[in-house]
Scaffold this motif. Structure first.
Motif, mmCIF file in Angstrom:
data_model
loop_
_atom_site.group_PDB
_atom_site.id
_atom_site.type_symbol
_atom_site.label_atom_id
_atom_site.label_comp_id
_atom_site.label_asym_id
_atom_site.label_seq_id
_atom_site.Cartn_x
_atom_site.Cartn_y
_atom_site.Cartn_z
ATOM 1 N N TYR A 90 0.793 -1.224 0.000
ATOM 2 C CA TYR A 90 0.000 0.000 0.000
ATOM 3 C C TYR A 90 0.828 1.279 0.000
ATOM 4 C CZ TYR A 90 -3.568 -3.433 0.887
ATOM 5 O OH TYR A 90 -4.391 -4.530 0.769
ATOM 6 N N THR A 91 2.137 1.151 -0.057
ATOM 7 C CA THR A 91 3.017 2.321 -0.135
ATOM 8 C C THR A 91 4.359 1.901 -0.716
ATOM 9 O OG1 THR A 91 4.041 4.119 1.138
ATOM 10 C CG2 THR A 91 3.904 1.976 2.218
ATOM 11 N N GLU A 92 5.008 2.854 -1.357
ATOM 12 C CA GLU A 92 6.373 2.614 -1.836
ATOM 13 C C GLU A 92 7.398 3.012 -0.777
ATOM 14 O OE1 GLU A 92 7.061 1.072 -4.859
ATOM 15 O OE2 GLU A 92 4.888 0.780 -4.610
ATOM 16 N N HIS A 93 6.914 3.648 0.300
ATOM 17 C CA HIS A 93 7.808 4.144 1.344
ATOM 18 C C HIS A 93 8.123 2.990 2.300
ATOM 19 C CE1 HIS A 93 9.854 7.440 3.221
ATOM 20 N NE2 HIS A 93 9.201 7.315 4.376
ATOM 21 N N SER A 94 8.957 2.059 1.822
ATOM 22 C CA SER A 94 9.235 0.857 2.595
ATOM 23 C C SER A 94 10.568 0.258 2.181
ATOM 24 C CB SER A 94 8.116 -0.173 2.379
ATOM 25 O OG SER A 94 8.295 -0.847 1.148
ATOM 26 N N VAL A 95 10.899 -0.865 2.808
ATOM 27 C CA VAL A 95 12.164 -1.538 2.520
ATOM 28 C C VAL A 95 12.274 -1.962 1.054
ATOM 29 C CG1 VAL A 95 12.631 -2.358 4.862
ATOM 30 C CG2 VAL A 95 11.125 -3.691 3.373
ATOM 31 N N LYS A 96 11.164 -2.142 0.366
ATOM 32 C CA LYS A 96 11.243 -2.563 -1.037
ATOM 33 C C LYS A 96 11.826 -1.475 -1.932
ATOM 34 C CE LYS A 96 6.435 -1.357 -2.206
ATOM 35 N NZ LYS A 96 5.103 -1.912 -2.536
ATOM 36 N N SER A 97 11.836 -0.233 -1.431
ATOM 37 C CA SER A 97 12.419 0.881 -2.192
ATOM 38 C C SER A 97 13.829 1.214 -1.729
ATOM 39 C CB SER A 97 11.528 2.118 -2.064
ATOM 40 O OG SER A 97 10.230 1.866 -2.550
ATOM 41 N N SER A 98 14.386 0.367 -0.861
ATOM 42 C CA SER A 98 15.732 0.609 -0.327
ATOM 43 C C SER A 98 16.733 -0.330 -0.999
ATOM 44 C CB SER A 98 15.744 0.361 1.184
ATOM 45 O OG SER A 98 15.789 -1.027 1.465
ATOM 46 N N PRO A 99 18.032 -0.033 -0.866
ATOM 47 C CA PRO A 99 19.049 -0.939 -1.418
ATOM 48 C C PRO A 99 19.270 -2.192 -0.574
ATOM 49 C CG PRO A 99 20.104 0.932 -0.359
ATOM 50 C CD PRO A 99 18.625 1.210 -0.334
ATOM 51 N N TRP A 100 18.744 -2.215 0.636
ATOM 52 C CA TRP A 100 18.974 -3.354 1.532
ATOM 53 C C TRP A 100 18.379 -4.621 0.932
ATOM 54 C CZ3 TRP A 100 15.312 -5.938 4.893
ATOM 55 C CH2 TRP A 100 15.915 -6.851 5.756
ATOM 56 N N ARG A 101 19.158 -5.681 0.917
ATOM 57 C CA ARG A 101 18.765 -6.969 0.345
ATOM 58 C C ARG A 101 18.281 -6.815 -1.107
ATOM 59 N NH1 ARG A 101 20.933 -8.727 4.708
ATOM 60 N NH2 ARG A 101 19.718 -9.768 6.365
ATOM 61 N N GLY A 102 18.816 -5.782 -1.798
ATOM 62 C CA GLY A 102 18.436 -5.565 -3.191
ATOM 63 C C GLY A 102 16.974 -5.226 -3.368
ATOM 64 N N GLY A 103 16.369 -4.630 -2.344
ATOM 65 C CA GLY A 103 14.950 -4.290 -2.404
ATOM 66 C C GLY A 103 14.035 -5.467 -2.190
ATOM 67 N N GLU A 104 14.596 -6.614 -1.835
ATOM 68 C CA GLU A 104 13.806 -7.828 -1.639
ATOM 69 C C GLU A 104 13.701 -8.213 -0.162
ATOM 70 O OE1 GLU A 104 12.252 -9.461 -4.140
ATOM 71 O OE2 GLU A 104 12.976 -7.844 -5.449
ATOM 72 N N GLY A 105 14.170 -7.357 0.725
ATOM 73 C CA GLY A 105 14.210 -7.699 2.139
ATOM 74 C C GLY A 105 12.907 -7.431 2.879
ATOM 75 N N ASP A 106 12.804 -8.026 4.050
ATOM 76 C CA ASP A 106 11.638 -7.863 4.927
ATOM 77 C C ASP A 106 12.136 -8.000 6.365
ATOM 78 O OD1 ASP A 106 9.311 -8.097 6.432
ATOM 79 O OD2 ASP A 106 8.247 -9.261 4.912
ATOM 80 N N VAL A 107 12.345 -6.865 7.033
ATOM 81 C CA VAL A 107 12.862 -6.888 8.403
ATOM 82 C C VAL A 107 11.884 -7.600 9.331
ATOM 83 C CG1 VAL A 107 13.649 -5.499 10.366
ATOM 84 C CG2 VAL A 107 14.135 -4.735 8.034
ATOM 85 N N VAL A 108 10.604 -7.351 9.144
ATOM 86 C CA VAL A 108 9.604 -7.963 10.028
ATOM 87 C C VAL A 108 9.703 -9.487 9.949
ATOM 88 C CG1 VAL A 108 7.158 -8.103 10.624
ATOM 89 C CG2 VAL A 108 8.105 -5.951 9.730
ATOM 90 N N ARG A 109 9.837 -10.020 8.739
ATOM 91 C CA ARG A 109 9.933 -11.471 8.588
ATOM 92 C C ARG A 109 11.194 -12.006 9.243
ATOM 93 N NH1 ARG A 109 6.980 -14.495 6.138
ATOM 94 N NH2 ARG A 109 6.092 -12.842 4.835
ATOM 95 N N GLU A 110 12.320 -11.328 9.025
ATOM 96 C CA GLU A 110 13.574 -11.822 9.594
ATOM 97 C C GLU A 110 13.521 -11.831 11.122
ATOM 98 O OE1 GLU A 110 17.248 -10.388 8.019
ATOM 99 O OE2 GLU A 110 16.533 -10.397 5.938
#
Length: 473
Positions: A90-110
Motif C-alpha cells: 500500500y506504499t512505496e515508502h518501505s524496505v522494497k524501495s531501499s538498497p537493503w537486500r536488493g529491495g527484496e528484504g523484509d525486516v519484520v519477517r527476519e
C-alpha cells in the motif's frame, strides 16, 4: 461497601492479559530510517535509499534479549515517519524501495523468524501516525489505509503476542487532524490475532504513565474502567520530539486502584501496567549515546520496581546502522541477565514448613510452596487479616522474599514481613500491593523463621507463592 470490595476482589484477567503478565520482561526494538538520520522522529520525507543495514542480524538481536532473560520482542514495524520495515503493498515508502537486500528484504519477517528460532515471542508496534502517507488527515481514507497495512502485519508473520499502539497524532496535508478508528483497529486484531494483547492505546495492557522507568509503589491491576478509554486519547501521548517527556510523570495519577478510588467508581476492569523505557536516553540509536547506556544498578532498580511491583518491563534496545545491537548494550544486557539468574537460582523456601493462622478447607498452606502458580492458600471468605509463618528448617542468610497472589485476582492491600531473632520478631519491611509478583529486597538477614502478616486485603487474600533467596554481592 462490603459488596463493592468483594466485587473488586473478583475481577479477573483474560487469557491474553495473563500471557503477557507471565512474560514479565521483554524487548522493544526501535529501528527505521531514523537510525540512519540520527533522529528520534522522522519527517516522512526521508529517502528510502538511506536504509541499508548491511550487517543486519536478527538472531543477534534475539540472542541479546535472551541473555538478559527477556521472553519476547516487539518490533517497530512502522514509526511516525511512515517508513515500513516490510514490503507493504500500500506504499512505496518501505524496505522494497531501499538498497537493503536488493529491495527484496523484509525486516519484520527476519525478526519474526529469529524470535521463533530463539524461543521468544514476537509482537509488533505500528504507529497510527504516518507523516508520509498523503491520505493522513482524511480520516475515513487513512483509516482504511491503516487497516490494510495492519492486515498485512496480522496475517503475514505468524502468531503475535502483542500489538502495541501509541496515540501520537498530527495533522495531515489537508490541515486536518486525523481521527483514528480505534474500534475498527481492535476488531481486526481480535479477528486475525485473537491471542494478541492490544497494549497501551488498547484494552489489554496499560501504559504506566511515563517513559522514565518510574514505577508506582502501589500498582493495581484492578482499576476504573474509564482509564481504559483514556489511553486512546491522543493528548495523553507525545506531541513533539521532546526528550524531557521521557523524564516526566504525573504524581496526581499515582493512585489508580486504592479503596478510596474503587469505592467511587461504578465499573472496574483488569488492566495491568507495563513499564516501558529505553536502555539509552533515546529510543533510536545515536552514536553520541554509546557511553550513556543505563548502568546495571539502574536497570535492576527498574526491574525490581516493575516485574517486582506487579507490572511488566518493556526495555527498548535500539540497533545501530549496521543492523546490530551495539557492543555496549549487549554487555549490559548480559550483566543484567547474569545477576537475575544468579539471584533467583535457589529458592531457600522450596522445602520449608509453612503454617497459616486461618485456612479455608481444601486450601492448604503448603500450596504457597509448591511452585505451581495455579494453586494457592486462602482463609475463609471475608477474612481480610491473616498471619503466615515459614520455617526454613535451619538458619539461612537471605535478602530477597518474593510474594505472589493467585494469578486470577489481586486482593492484598497491605502486608508486613518479619524474621525471628532469638525469641523476638523483628521487622524486615512493609508494603502495599502484591499482585502477580512482589520482590522485597533488603539488607541480608540470617534467620530460620519468617512471618508474613496480611494486614489488609479485599474480601480474603489468595496467596500463591512465597519464595526466599540470597542475592549476589
Amino acid at each position: 461497601m462490603q459488596n463493592r470490595i468483594e466485587y473488586a476482589a473478583r475481577i479477573q484477567p483474560t487469557s491474553r492479559q495473563l500471557a503477557v503478565q507471565d512474560m514479565e520482561f521483554y524487548a522493544f526494538i526501535h529501528f527505521t530510517v531514523n537510525t540512519f538520520t540520527d533522529m528520534e522522529w522522522g519527517t516522512g520525507k526521508e529517502d528510502p535509499a538511506l536504509f541499508n543495514p548491511a550487517e543486519l542480524d536478527a538472531d543477534q538481536w534475539v540472542e541479546a534479549c535472551v541473555s538478559a532473560g527477556m521472553r519476547g520482542l516487539i518490533l517497530t514495524c512502522k514509526h511516525h515517519d511512515g517508513f515500513c520495515l516490510w514490503p507493504s503493498k500500500y506504499t512505496e515508502h518501505s524496505v522494497k524501495s531501499s538498497p537493503w537486500r536488493g529491495g527484496e528484504g523484509d525486516v519484520v519477517r527476519e525478526v519474526a523468524e529469529a524470535c521463533r528460532r530463539g524461543g521468544i515471542k514476537f509482537g509488533i508496534y505500528v504507529s497510527p501516525w504516518d507523516r508520509h502517507e498523503p491520505t493522513y488527515g482524511d480520516s475515513p481514507r487513512y483509516n482504511q489505509f491503516f487497516l490494510n497495512q495492519l492486515r498485512e502485519l496480522l496475517t503475514g508473520y505468524g502468531e503475535l503476542f502483542c500489538v502495541w499502539f501509541d496515540g501520537a497524532c498530527g495533522e495531515g496535508p489537508n490541515g486536518k487532524r486525523q481521527e483514528y478508528d480505534w474500534e475498527a483497529y481492535y476488531a481486526l486484531i481480535r479477528e486475525l490475532q485473537p491471542g494478541a494483547a492490544i497494549s497501551v492505546c488498547g484494552p489489554d495492557i496499560r501504559w504506566c504513565g511515563n517513559e522514565a522507568g518510574h514505577c508506582r509503589e502501589s500498582e493495581w491491576s484492578v482499576v476504573p474502567a474509564s482509564l481504559r478509554e483514556n489511553e486512546a486519547i491522543q493528548e495523553k501521548s507525545q506531541q513533539t520530539d521532546d526528550r524531557e517527556f521521557a523524564r516526566r510523570y504525573s504524581s496526581s495519577e499515582e493512585d489508580l486502584g486504592s479503596r478510596s478510588v474503587i469505592l467511587s467508581e461504578r465499573e472496574l476492569v483488569w488492566y495491568p501496567a507495563e513499564v516501558n523505557t529505553s536502555i539509552r536516553p533515546g529510543w533510536f540509536y545515536h552514536a553520541s549515546e554509546d557511553d550513556k547506556v543505563r548502568p546495571l544498578a539502574e536497570l535492576l532498580h527498574i526491574y525490581y520496581g516493575s516485574v517486582g511491583g506487579n507490572a511488566t518491563f518493556l526495555l527498548n534496545i535500539p540497533p545501530d546502522p549496521r543492523g546490530l545491537i551495539h557492543e555496549n548494550d549487549r554487555q549490559r544486557l548480559r550483566e543484567l541477565g547474569e545477576v537475575l539468574r544468579a539471584t533467583f537460582k535457589t529458592n531457600l523456601a522450596a522445602h520449608a514448613h509453612i503454617a497459616a493462622s486461618e485456612t479455608m478447607p481444601g486450601s492448604d498452606a503448603a500450596n504457597m510452596l509448591d511452585g505451581d502458580q495455579n494453586t494457592y492458600w486462602c482463609p475463609e471468605e471475608g477474612t481480610e487479616y491473616a498471619v503466615i509463618e515459614v520455617d526454613l528448617g535451619s538458619e539461612q542468610e537471605f535478602d530477597h522474599i518474593v510474594l505472589a497472589e493467585h494469578r486470577y485476582g489481586q486482593r492484598v492491600e497491605r502486608y508486613e514481613l518479619e524474621y525471628r531473632e532469638g525469641g523476638a520478631w523483628k521487622p524486615i519491611c512493609r508494603g502495599t500491593v502484591i499482585g502477580r509478583k512482589r520482590i522485597c529486597k533488603f539488607p541480608a538477614i540470617r534467620s530460620r523463621y519468617i512471618r508474613i502478616t496480611i494486614l489488609e486485603s479485599r474480601w480474603c487474600p489468595n496467596i500463591s507463592a512465597i519464595e526466599v533467596y540470597r542475592g549476589v554481592d
